[in-house]
Design an enzyme around this catalytic site. Structure first.
Site, PDB file in Angstrom:
ATOM      1  N   GLU A   1       0.882  -1.176   0.000  1.00 17.04           N
ATOM      2  CA  GLU A   1       0.000   0.000   0.000  1.00 17.04           C
ATOM      3  C   GLU A   1       0.907   1.209   0.000  1.00 17.04           C
ATOM      4  O   GLU A   1       1.535   1.540   0.995  1.00 17.04           O
ATOM      5  CB  GLU A   1      -0.917  -0.024   1.223  1.00 17.04           C
ATOM      6  CG  GLU A   1      -2.096   0.928   1.113  1.00 17.04           C
ATOM      7  CD  GLU A   1      -1.816   2.283   1.749  1.00 17.04           C
ATOM      8  OE1 GLU A   1      -1.626   3.256   0.984  1.00 17.04           O
ATOM      9  OE2 GLU A   1      -1.784   2.359   2.976  1.00 17.04           O
TER      10      GLU A   1
ATOM     11  N   CYS B   1      -1.883   8.954   3.062  1.00 13.62           N
ATOM     12  CA  CYS B   1      -1.701   8.344   1.747  1.00 13.62           C
ATOM     13  C   CYS B   1      -2.931   8.557   0.879  1.00 13.62           C
ATOM     14  O   CYS B   1      -2.811   8.683  -0.345  1.00 13.62           O
ATOM     15  CB  CYS B   1      -1.388   6.856   1.890  1.00 13.62           C
ATOM     16  SG  CYS B   1      -2.637   5.918   2.797  1.00 13.62           S
TER      17      CYS B   1
END
Length: 498
Positions: free
Chosen positions: A243, A277
């Site tokens: 990720e 993120c």
């Protein structure tokens, strides 16, 4: 700034963590070596066998008790997060709180998602009883980030644990205290074996974990580091789920609720000092509402303040090197004719960055093409949503996005190339444990959360049991020409008409 300090203590195999807000010492932690990591993984293998031998219900009971400890001690955990990352205490409490639903969901749904279930058979295989189940891989290595040191790693850890794996967790060198708290809390409910263990250190410790032969690695961090992790894991054919970052966009259509869109853009771009993120970095606004939206956004953003005091809504930048990235992005925009309608070059003061809103930003500017990871938004005018979609998709990243439109939100969202999309909201999909979380392209691959997150840390095991001898014995050297002819006729009747 938070820094790992090598001094006399470091010579003895430890490193220090200091607060990004005031530089005070937060704690000293072991710099685990290759040998330490290997020994930890060896212990995990023994623990994994025991943990996998428990039933889904027995594991769920332990995970529920772990959840209870976090819930009762939220303030304590948030205090450590605040000291290590600098984020406001209330944001730390919110982050830890959001992890609780995920622990509950993974524990409850693991039996249904992973447990044995019947699989279909065909006319020629009617004599078979088929089933499939998902079994634990063994030992999962998790390398966690510093920006969300509880919510993000637990998205891998608790799903891996619920699937029956042991976990070796290497938190960021900026947040080892948070990782230590989580491991200690879990040990209170699972004292029998070290099912969930901690290793601490810098990149060399993470590299040792990658090379340790764990059964899978779960990594959260930059795309650049993900490539290094992947290369290291390739040496032992260790699969990974990655990720990584993104340059997520928020699209505002002409019929959008502008107050809601402006508030959401400010939060998604500036909460946690923009160090998310899935944080919004680019905003594309329909020309008909651009000016009104920009005015509302600036009003909301101007009301926020970066600081280290309890009243600050934005904390300091945790990673010292990120300051120069933010400065470079701002200066490039201004040098190329862009405007800072809020903030600008003077918004940076030490580790604090005040909210910035930039307009007239070239699409090839680093502020658009690279991840800024600071409380900064670029706002661009577009003629229609077709242009907005085209600009949004013109990136190698593909993590998340958001769309604000009263009538066409879902329609626009369906055209975006990303792993997750929010409609008329931001940061909503990670709050839903039933939804998979992850991206495409340079934003990574694999999924955490949801059924996909449970299966990510397991392997499919198929079982076919012959219940009786078939009328047509096909898998035998005793097969006759008559059998071949009959089987051909049956298959032709079943499939030949298509």
């Amino acid at each position: 700034m938070t820094i790992s300090v090598r001094n006399e203590q470091a010579e003895a195999g430890t490193f220090e963590v200091r607060s990004p807000g005031n530089g005070d010492l937060v704690g000293s932690f072991p710099m685990h070596t290759d040998e330490d990591v290997a020994a930890t993984v060896a212990r995990a293998r023994v623990a994994a066998d025991w943990w996998a031998g428990l039933t889904f219900r027995e594991r769920a009971e332990r995970l529920d008790r772990f959840r209870g400890i976090i819930a009762r001690r939220l303030a304590q955990l948030a205090g450590i997060m605040h000291e290590e990352t600098g984020k406001p205490h209330s944001d730390a409490v919110l982050e830890a709180s959001l992890s609780l639903d995920h622990i509950a969901w993974a524990a409850k749904h693991a039996p249904k998602v992973l447990g044995r279930r019947r699989a279909g058979v065909s006319l020629l295989t009617a004599n078979q009883a088929a089933s499939v189940e998902y079994r634990p891989l063994g030992v999962i290595g998790v390398i966690g980030p510093w920006n969300y040191p509880v919510f993000t790693p637990l998205g891998s850890i608790v799903y891996a644990l619920a699937a029956g794996n042991a976990v070796v967790f290497k938190p960021s060198e900026f947040t080892p205290g948070t990782g230590s708290w989580l491991v200690d809390a879990f040990a209170q409910v699972v004292p029998e074996h070290p099912v969930f263990q901690l290793i601490t250190g810098d990149g060399s410790t993470g590299a040792a974990l990658c090379a340790s032969g764990v059964n899978k690695m779960a990594f959260t961090g930059s795309t650049t580091t993900a490539k290094k992790v992947m290369a290291s894991c390739a040496e032992t054919l260790t699969p990974i789920v990655a990720e990584c970052g993104g340059t997520d966009a928020l699209l505002v259509d002409s019929d959008a609720d502008l107050d809601a869109a402006a508030d959401a853009a400010a939060w998604a771009g500036m909460a946690n000092a923009g160090q998310s993120c899935i944080g919004t970095e680019r905003v594309y606004v329909h020309t008909d509402v651009h000016d009104a939206f920009l005015e509302k956004l600036v009003t909301v953003a101007r009301g926020q303040r970066a600081g280290t005091d309890p009243d600050a809504t934005i904390g300091p930048i945790t990673l010292p090197s990120q300051i120069e990235t933010i400065r470079r992005h701002i200066n490039d925009v201004l040098r190329r004719g862009g405007r800072a309608v809020l903030g600008g070059a003077d918004a940076i003061d030490g580790s604090l960055v005040q909210p910035c809103v930039l307009t007239d930003v070239p699409e090839d500017s680093p502020a658009v093409t690279e991840e800024t990871f600071g409380p900064m938004l670029t706002v661009s005018r577009v003629g229609d949503m077709d242009e907005a979609v085209k600009r949004t998709n013109a990136t190698t990243y593909g993590l998340g996005a958001a769309v604000f439109s009263k009538k066409r939100g879902t329609e626009i969202a369906d055209r975006l190339r990303c792993g997750m999309v929010a409609v008329n909201a931001v940061f909503n999909y990670p709050q839903l444990p039933s939804l998979p979380f992850g991206g495409v392209g340079d934003s990574g691959f694999g999924r955490i959360h949801g059924p996909d997150g449970l299966r990510e840390f397991s392997f499919a095991r198929s079982t076919a049991r012959q219940r009786f001898t078939p009328p047509l014995a096909l898998t035998t050297f005793g097969r006759t020409a008559k059998t071949d002819s009959l089987a051909t006729k049956i298959m032709t009747l079943l499939h030949g008409r298509h």
